[in-house]
Design a protein around this motif. Structure first.
Motif, PDB file in Angstrom:
ATOM      1  N   ALA A  70       0.837  -1.208   0.000  1.00 36.33           N
ATOM      2  CA  ALA A  70       0.000   0.000   0.000  1.00 36.33           C
ATOM      3  C   ALA A  70       0.872   1.259   0.000  1.00 36.33           C
ATOM      4  O   ALA A  70       0.536   2.263  -0.650  1.00 36.33           O
ATOM      5  CB  ALA A  70      -0.942  -0.020   1.199  1.00 36.33           C
ATOM      6  N   TRP A  71       1.983   1.226   0.740  1.00 38.47           N
ATOM      7  CA  TRP A  71       2.921   2.362   0.750  1.00 38.47           C
ATOM      8  C   TRP A  71       3.489   2.589  -0.646  1.00 38.47           C
ATOM      9  O   TRP A  71       3.579   3.735  -1.108  1.00 38.47           O
ATOM     10  CB  TRP A  71       4.025   2.078   1.751  1.00 38.47           C
ATOM     11  CG  TRP A  71       4.938   3.236   2.026  1.00 38.47           C
ATOM     12  CD1 TRP A  71       4.846   4.147   3.038  1.00 38.47           C
ATOM     13  CD2 TRP A  71       6.099   3.598   1.259  1.00 38.47           C
ATOM     14  NE1 TRP A  71       5.879   5.053   2.953  1.00 38.47           N
ATOM     15  CE2 TRP A  71       6.663   4.732   1.874  1.00 38.47           C
ATOM     16  CE3 TRP A  71       6.726   3.071   0.130  1.00 38.47           C
ATOM     17  CZ2 TRP A  71       7.804   5.359   1.387  1.00 38.47           C
ATOM     18  CZ3 TRP A  71       7.863   3.693  -0.366  1.00 38.47           C
ATOM     19  CH2 TRP A  71       8.387   4.818   0.258  1.00 38.47           C
ATOM     20  N   LEU A  72       3.874   1.517  -1.328  1.00 38.31           N
ATOM     21  CA  LEU A  72       4.412   1.649  -2.689  1.00 38.31           C
ATOM     22  C   LEU A  72       3.363   2.210  -3.646  1.00 38.31           C
ATOM     23  O   LEU A  72       3.693   2.981  -4.550  1.00 38.31           O
ATOM     24  CB  LEU A  72       4.916   0.288  -3.174  1.00 38.31           C
ATOM     25  CG  LEU A  72       6.204  -0.224  -2.522  1.00 38.31           C
ATOM     26  CD1 LEU A  72       6.449  -1.684  -2.898  1.00 38.31           C
ATOM     27  CD2 LEU A  72       7.398   0.644  -2.909  1.00 38.31           C
ATOM     28  N   HIS A  73       2.104   1.838  -3.446  1.00 40.20           N
ATOM     29  CA  HIS A  73       1.028   2.397  -4.281  1.00 40.20           C
ATOM     30  C   HIS A  73       0.929   3.897  -4.063  1.00 40.20           C
ATOM     31  O   HIS A  73       0.866   4.674  -5.027  1.00 40.20           O
ATOM     32  CB  HIS A  73      -0.292   1.713  -3.952  1.00 40.20           C
ATOM     33  CG  HIS A  73      -1.481   2.358  -4.609  1.00 40.20           C
ATOM     34  ND1 HIS A  73      -1.656   2.375  -5.977  1.00 40.20           N
ATOM     35  CD2 HIS A  73      -2.541   3.031  -4.073  1.00 40.20           C
ATOM     36  CE1 HIS A  73      -2.780   3.014  -6.274  1.00 40.20           C
ATOM     37  NE2 HIS A  73      -3.327   3.428  -5.136  1.00 40.20           N
ATOM     38  N   ARG A  74       0.926   4.333  -2.811  1.00 44.98           N
ATOM     39  CA  ARG A  74       0.836   5.762  -2.521  1.00 44.98           C
ATOM     40  C   ARG A  74       2.046   6.510  -3.073  1.00 44.98           C
ATOM     41  O   ARG A  74       1.935   7.672  -3.495  1.00 44.98           O
ATOM     42  CB  ARG A  74       0.702   5.995  -1.014  1.00 44.98           C
ATOM     43  CG  ARG A  74       0.628   7.463  -0.645  1.00 44.98           C
ATOM     44  CD  ARG A  74       0.432   7.682   0.846  1.00 44.98           C
ATOM     45  NE  ARG A  74      -0.967   7.506   1.223  1.00 44.98           N
ATOM     46  CZ  ARG A  74      -1.481   7.950   2.373  1.00 44.98           C
ATOM     47  NH1 ARG A  74      -0.692   8.571   3.255  1.00 44.98           N
ATOM     48  NH2 ARG A  74      -2.746   7.751   2.660  1.00 44.98           N
ATOM     49  N   ALA A  75       3.209   5.850  -3.102  1.00 43.46           N
ATOM     50  CA  ALA A  75       4.434   6.476  -3.621  1.00 43.46           C
ATOM     51  C   ALA A  75       4.502   6.449  -5.146  1.00 43.46           C
ATOM     52  O   ALA A  75       5.492   6.922  -5.725  1.00 43.46           O
ATOM     53  CB  ALA A  75       5.654   5.773  -3.041  1.00 43.46           C
ATOM     54  N   GLY A  76       3.480   5.887  -5.803  1.00 44.58           N
ATOM     55  CA  GLY A  76       3.454   5.842  -7.262  1.00 44.58           C
ATOM     56  C   GLY A  76       4.246   4.710  -7.870  1.00 44.58           C
ATOM     57  O   GLY A  76       4.501   4.693  -9.085  1.00 44.58           O
ATOM     58  N   GLU A  77       4.610   3.720  -7.062  1.00 45.32           N
ATOM     59  CA  GLU A  77       5.448   2.619  -7.536  1.00 45.32           C
ATOM     60  C   GLU A  77       4.656   1.359  -7.892  1.00 45.32           C
ATOM     61  O   GLU A  77       5.211   0.433  -8.479  1.00 45.32           O
ATOM     62  CB  GLU A  77       6.485   2.251  -6.462  1.00 45.32           C
ATOM     63  CG  GLU A  77       7.409   3.391  -6.051  1.00 45.32           C
ATOM     64  CD  GLU A  77       8.561   3.578  -7.017  1.00 45.32           C
ATOM     65  OE1 GLU A  77       8.533   2.972  -8.111  1.00 45.32           O
ATOM     66  OE2 GLU A  77       9.492   4.337  -6.675  1.00 45.32           O
ATOM     67  N   LEU A  78       3.379   1.303  -7.513  1.00 49.46           N
ATOM     68  CA  LEU A  78       2.588   0.083  -7.693  1.00 49.46           C
ATOM     69  C   LEU A  78       1.150   0.480  -7.997  1.00 49.46           C
ATOM     70  O   LEU A  78       0.529   1.227  -7.233  1.00 49.46           O
ATOM     71  CB  LEU A  78       2.643  -0.774  -6.421  1.00 49.46           C
ATOM     72  CG  LEU A  78       1.905  -2.112  -6.411  1.00 49.46           C
ATOM     73  CD1 LEU A  78       2.456  -3.040  -7.493  1.00 49.46           C
ATOM     74  CD2 LEU A  78       2.027  -2.776  -5.044  1.00 49.46           C
ATOM     75  N   ALA A  79       0.625  -0.007  -9.120  1.00 48.01           N
ATOM     76  CA  ALA A  79      -0.731   0.349  -9.548  1.00 48.01           C
ATOM     77  C   ALA A  79      -1.732  -0.709  -9.113  1.00 48.01           C
ATOM     78  O   ALA A  79      -1.391  -1.893  -8.952  1.00 48.01           O
ATOM     79  CB  ALA A  79      -0.771   0.522 -11.065  1.00 48.01           C
ATOM     80  N   ILE A  80      -2.982  -0.282  -8.916  1.00 50.56           N
ATOM     81  CA  ILE A  80      -4.050  -1.225  -8.587  1.00 50.56           C
ATOM     82  C   ILE A  80      -4.175  -2.259  -9.706  1.00 50.56           C
ATOM     83  O   ILE A  80      -4.179  -1.916 -10.891  1.00 50.56           O
ATOM     84  CB  ILE A  80      -5.376  -0.479  -8.375  1.00 50.56           C
ATOM     85  CG1 ILE A  80      -5.287   0.396  -7.109  1.00 50.56           C
ATOM     86  CG2 ILE A  80      -6.548  -1.457  -8.257  1.00 50.56           C
ATOM     87  CD1 ILE A  80      -6.458   1.318  -6.911  1.00 50.56           C
ATOM     88  N   GLY A  81      -4.224  -3.512  -9.332  1.00 49.41           N
ATOM     89  CA  GLY A  81      -4.282  -4.610 -10.293  1.00 49.41           C
ATOM     90  C   GLY A  81      -2.935  -5.221 -10.596  1.00 49.41           C
ATOM     91  O   GLY A  81      -2.867  -6.323 -11.154  1.00 49.41           O
ATOM     92  N   ASP A  82      -1.857  -4.526 -10.246  1.00 46.54           N
ATOM     93  CA  ASP A  82      -0.514  -5.049 -10.503  1.00 46.54           C
ATOM     94  C   ASP A  82      -0.171  -6.191  -9.549  1.00 46.54           C
ATOM     95  O   ASP A  82      -0.598  -6.206  -8.398  1.00 46.54           O
ATOM     96  CB  ASP A  82       0.537  -3.955 -10.328  1.00 46.54           C
ATOM     97  CG  ASP A  82       0.621  -3.010 -11.506  1.00 46.54           C
ATOM     98  OD1 ASP A  82      -0.066  -3.270 -12.521  1.00 46.54           O
ATOM     99  OD2 ASP A  82       1.361  -2.013 -11.416  1.00 46.54           O
ATOM    100  N   THR A  83       0.619  -7.126 -10.041  1.00 49.61           N
ATOM    101  CA  THR A  83       1.254  -8.139  -9.200  1.00 49.61           C
ATOM    102  C   THR A  83       2.758  -8.004  -9.389  1.00 49.61           C
ATOM    103  O   THR A  83       3.256  -8.040 -10.523  1.00 49.61           O
ATOM    104  CB  THR A  83       0.815  -9.561  -9.587  1.00 49.61           C
ATOM    105  OG1 THR A  83      -0.604  -9.683  -9.415  1.00 49.61           O
ATOM    106  CG2 THR A  83       1.509 -10.606  -8.721  1.00 49.61           C
ATOM    107  N   VAL A  84       3.492  -7.799  -8.295  1.00 49.50           N
ATOM    108  CA  VAL A  84       4.945  -7.661  -8.381  1.00 49.50           C
ATOM    109  C   VAL A  84       5.599  -8.509  -7.295  1.00 49.50           C
ATOM    110  O   VAL A  84       4.968  -8.876  -6.303  1.00 49.50           O
ATOM    111  CB  VAL A  84       5.403  -6.189  -8.218  1.00 49.50           C
ATOM    112  CG1 VAL A  84       4.803  -5.313  -9.298  1.00 49.50           C
ATOM    113  CG2 VAL A  84       5.067  -5.656  -6.828  1.00 49.50           C
TER     114      VAL A  84
END
Length: 282
Positions: free
Chosen positions: A84-98
């Motif tokens: 969730a932190w990476l999403h807020r930082a712009g590093e991970l999009a909803i729907g992504d798997t990393v």
């Protein structure tokens, strides 16, 4: 320089998250304990650092430290907060798997929405040497003497060590004594997270966990995975289980040996803050 942090939690299991993508992690044990103090510091169960990946197949690395300053190999609620932190930082999009790298190896995270994350926690490891646990061979039940009682536990690694004890009553006063005693039992040379699980039916569990290095916690993601895995191996639960902890609910999916285990649950931001620079530089 002041240390910027995010305070987060996964169903009450709370964290301080540090952005170490460009600045190396540089806190010693004393600084970690100071920030962890719930009276004079920020307070947390674990501290998490988000760092560049060591493994080229992973997007990032995250370090994990308990409130007493000791390192940890894995944290199920923590990895959801990292996602969730990476999403807020712009590093991970909803729907992504990393893939992201923990001290005990890589895990895959799937962001279902801004605050719900599914994590591939890998396959539970029941080999005593890998937990580590002093036992001649893997078994579904182990007899162990704890605080003057003989208990029947299960033991498993979810990237960190877990002992699981099935109980009828999570409010039993004896658990307040057994939890700390089991956590530091000498048959677990690295210590162990002690989980007390009540089976309501084949798809519904209740759980309390006394964590090594942190004590009783509102939630333990790897503890929920461990409890389900131990009972699933014994044939006592189905492949999808709801686990209710004091802080909230997780959903665990495991088909059984030969398959990886998935944990799904929320991650929440509490606040952003700064820790004084002179206090961080112990």
């Amino acid at each position: 320089m002041a240390l910027r942090f995010s305070k987060m939690h996964g169903i009450g299991n709370d964290f301080v998250v540090l952005d170490c993508r460009r600045q190396p992690f540089a806190l010693d044990d004393g600084a970690i304990r100071a920030i962890a103090d719930r009276h004079t510091g920020v307070g947390f169960d674990q501290l998490l650092s988000v760092e560049p990946a060591r493994d080229p197949s992973c997007a990032f690395y995250y370090g994990i430290w308990n409130a007493d300053g000791s390192p940890s190999g894995q944290c199920g609620n923590g990895v959801r907060c990292v996602a969730a932190w990476l999403h807020r930082a712009g590093e991970l999009a909803i729907g992504d798997t990393v893939r992201i790298e923990s001290p005990s190896g890589a895990v895959a995270v799937r962001l279902l929405d801004a605050d719900t994350v599914a994590v591939d926690m890998g396959e539970p490891d029941f080999a005593p040497a890998r937990i580590p646990f002093d036992a001649p061979q893997a078994a579904g039940h182990y007899a162990i003497d704890v605080a003057g009682e003989t208990l029947e536990i299960g033991a498993v690694s979810m990237g960190n060590p877990h002992a699981v004890l099935a109980v009828d009553d999570l409010a039993a006063p004896a658990l307040d004594r057994l939890g700390p005693a089991l956590t530091r039992h000498p048959r677990f040379p690295a210590g162990v997270n002690a989980g007390f699980v009540q089976r309501l039916d084949r798809a519904h569990l209740r759980l309390r966990v006394h964590e090594r290095g942190s004590g009783w916690t509102l939630a333990c993601g790897t503890g929920a995975c461990a409890a389900m895995a131990v009972l699933r191996r014994r044939g006592e639960v189905d492949a999808r289980v709801r686990v209710d902890l004091p802080g909230g609910t997780l959903h665990i999916d495991w088909a059984g040996p030969g398959h990886t285990l998935w944990m799904t649950g929320p991650a929440a931001f509490a606040f952003e803050g700064e820790w004084p620079g002179e206090a961080a530089a112990h």
